[in-house]
Design an enzyme around this catalytic site. Structure first.
Site, PDB file in Angstrom:
ATOM      1  N   MET A  91      48.180  40.191  65.720  1.00 12.18           N
ATOM      2  CA  MET A  91      48.583  40.378  67.119  1.00 12.18           C
ATOM      3  C   MET A  91      47.503  41.052  67.973  1.00 12.18           C
ATOM      4  O   MET A  91      47.825  41.786  68.903  1.00 12.18           O
ATOM      5  CB  MET A  91      49.874  41.213  67.176  1.00 12.18           C
ATOM      6  CG  MET A  91      51.039  40.571  66.476  1.00 12.18           C
ATOM      7  SD  MET A  91      51.439  38.964  67.197  1.00 12.18           S
ATOM      8  CE  MET A  91      53.033  38.653  66.489  1.00 12.18           C
ATOM      9  N   ASN A 108      43.612  30.199  63.122  1.00 13.53           N
ATOM     10  CA  ASN A 108      44.819  30.925  63.522  1.00 13.53           C
ATOM     11  C   ASN A 108      46.021  30.003  63.350  1.00 13.53           C
ATOM     12  O   ASN A 108      45.895  28.782  63.493  1.00 13.53           O
ATOM     13  CB  ASN A 108      44.687  31.330  65.001  1.00 13.53           C
ATOM     14  CG  ASN A 108      45.909  32.060  65.518  1.00 13.53           C
ATOM     15  OD1 ASN A 108      46.423  32.986  64.882  1.00 13.53           O
ATOM     16  ND2 ASN A 108      46.403  31.636  66.672  1.00 13.53           N
ATOM     17  N   HIS A 110      49.606  29.207  65.075  1.00 13.21           N
ATOM     18  CA  HIS A 110      50.422  29.460  66.273  1.00 13.21           C
ATOM     19  C   HIS A 110      51.770  28.765  66.084  1.00 13.21           C
ATOM     20  O   HIS A 110      51.811  27.589  65.712  1.00 13.21           O
ATOM     21  CB  HIS A 110      49.718  28.921  67.526  1.00 13.21           C
ATOM     22  CG  HIS A 110      50.515  29.171  68.763  1.00 13.21           C
ATOM     23  ND1 HIS A 110      50.607  30.434  69.329  1.00 13.21           N
ATOM     24  CD2 HIS A 110      51.290  28.361  69.522  1.00 13.21           C
ATOM     25  CE1 HIS A 110      51.412  30.372  70.382  1.00 13.21           C
ATOM     26  NE2 HIS A 110      51.835  29.129  70.525  1.00 13.21           N
ATOM     27  N   GLU A 148      36.827  31.494  72.355  1.00 12.00           N
ATOM     28  CA  GLU A 148      37.009  32.605  73.287  1.00 12.00           C
ATOM     29  C   GLU A 148      38.334  32.531  74.051  1.00 12.00           C
ATOM     30  O   GLU A 148      38.830  33.551  74.527  1.00 12.00           O
ATOM     31  CB  GLU A 148      35.854  32.669  74.298  1.00 12.00           C
ATOM     32  CG  GLU A 148      34.625  33.422  73.804  1.00 12.00           C
ATOM     33  CD  GLU A 148      33.737  32.616  72.851  1.00 12.00           C
ATOM     34  OE1 GLU A 148      34.045  31.434  72.577  1.00 12.00           O
ATOM     35  OE2 GLU A 148      32.744  33.191  72.372  1.00 12.00           O
ATOM     36  N   ASP A 149      38.902  31.343  74.215  1.00 10.57           N
ATOM     37  CA  ASP A 149      40.148  31.224  74.970  1.00 10.57           C
ATOM     38  C   ASP A 149      41.354  31.236  74.039  1.00 10.57           C
ATOM     39  O   ASP A 149      41.324  30.635  72.962  1.00 10.57           O
ATOM     40  CB  ASP A 149      40.137  29.935  75.804  1.00 10.57           C
ATOM     41  CG  ASP A 149      39.039  29.966  76.839  1.00 10.57           C
ATOM     42  OD1 ASP A 149      38.830  31.039  77.448  1.00 10.57           O
ATOM     43  OD2 ASP A 149      38.361  28.938  77.016  1.00 10.57           O
ATOM     44  N   ASP A 151      44.537  30.527  72.026  1.00 13.28           N
ATOM     45  CA  ASP A 151      45.232  29.328  71.523  1.00 13.28           C
ATOM     46  C   ASP A 151      44.567  28.034  71.988  1.00 13.28           C
ATOM     47  O   ASP A 151      45.234  27.062  72.337  1.00 13.28           O
ATOM     48  CB  ASP A 151      46.708  29.323  71.973  1.00 13.28           C
ATOM     49  CG  ASP A 151      47.476  30.535  71.475  1.00 13.28           C
ATOM     50  OD1 ASP A 151      47.118  31.066  70.419  1.00 13.28           O
ATOM     51  OD2 ASP A 151      48.431  30.943  72.151  1.00 13.28           O
TER      52      ASP A 151
HETATM   53  C1  GRF Z   1      54.200  33.966  62.695  1.00 15.21           C
HETATM   54  O1  GRF Z   1      55.222  33.330  63.396  1.00 15.21           O
HETATM   55  C2  GRF Z   1      52.891  33.561  63.275  1.00 15.21           C
HETATM   56  O2  GRF Z   1      52.812  32.228  63.625  1.00 15.21           O
HETATM   57  C3  GRF Z   1      52.866  34.419  64.477  1.00 15.21           C
HETATM   58  O3  GRF Z   1      53.342  35.679  64.019  1.00 15.21           O
HETATM   59  C4  GRF Z   1      54.222  35.467  62.944  1.00 15.21           C
HETATM   60  C5  GRF Z   1      53.732  36.260  61.778  1.00 15.21           C
HETATM   61  O4  GRF Z   1      54.624  36.334  60.728  1.00 15.21           O
HETATM   62  N1  GRF Z   1      51.625  34.400  65.149  1.00 15.21           N
HETATM   63  P1  GRF Z   1      54.180  36.935  59.344  1.00 15.21           P
HETATM   64  O5  GRF Z   1      53.576  38.316  59.578  1.00 15.21           O
HETATM   65  O6  GRF Z   1      53.205  36.003  58.689  1.00 15.21           O
HETATM   66  O7  GRF Z   1      55.452  37.060  58.559  1.00 15.21           O
END
Ligand code: GRF
Length: 212
Positions: A91, A108, A110, A148-149, A151
């Protein structure tokens, strides 16, 4: 052997899916060399410990400013010497110094079908709230390379998931994880470990067949 660093912030179910896929042989020729969390209480760190993987916390709270944190994060990654960095529910906006140092080597996951329901404000449960508010009938997950942007980088894998009548954000989040995220992320790492993924000059990914 592909050296993988995994960055996490929370429960770490995606990390667990990777650990399990390594154990079962679904991912071959790869190993997790370090798990990095920005949150010292993340259960993901316990999952790493249980699997005998080194877990390290690099929290913005422990640094006087963002720049110092960014440097510490890069340093922590460099120490692990990864070939691939996997953001598994991380995050934190990945700082430019890290993107620069590992261009084309950061992926990543998403929890939606990019370019829908992504970008600023689309994280965690909010993504699923917005899918339900819009009345979308299909959602899913996307594994993409990080640039850099937010998603925005080259899309590697996507999987659609049905939205059902009566879904709550929590129920939908769980279905997206079970039916898409926990499958796609290990698959992406496996493809990269096999050397089958390339990114062309237009920012499009290509996956080579196994016999090539
Ligand atoms: C997942 O939904 C991921 O896609 C999002 O955050 C959540 C993380 O879940 N970005 P976890 O920590 O892997 O259980």
């Amino acid at each position: 052997m592909l050296r993988v660093a995994v960055c996490v912030s929370g429960g770490g179910t995606n990390l667990q899916a990777i650990i399990d896929a390594l154990k079962s042989g679904k991912i071959r020729d790869a190993q997790i060399v370090r798990v990095i969390s920005n949150n010292k209480n993340a259960y993901a760190l316990t999952r790493a410990q249980n699997a005998g993987i080194e877990g390290v916390c690099v929290s913005p709270r422990d640094y006087e400013n963002r720049e110092k944190f960014n440097e510490a994060l890069l340093e922590c990654l460099k120490e692990a010497d990864p070939d691939l960095i996997v953001l598994a529910g991380f995050m934190v906006a990945v700082p430019a110094n890290v993107i620069e140092a590992y261009r084309g080597r950061i992926i990543n996951i998403h929890p939606a079908l990019i370019p829908s329901f992504c970008g600023k404000g689309y994280y965690g449960l909010h993504v699923h709230e917005k899918v339900l508010q819009r009345g979308a009938k299909v959602t899913g997950a996307t594994v993409h390379f990080v640039d850099e942007d937010l998603d925005h980088g080259p899309i590697l894998l996507q999987k659609a998931v049905e939205v059902r009548e009566g879904d709550t954000p929590e129920v939908l989040q769980r279905r997206v994880m079970e039916e898409a995220e926990w499958i796609l992320l290990p698959e992406a790492i496996s493809l990269i470990a096999q050397g089958r993924v390339t990114i062309d000059g237009n920012g499009l990914t290509h996956i080579a067949d196994t016999d090539q």
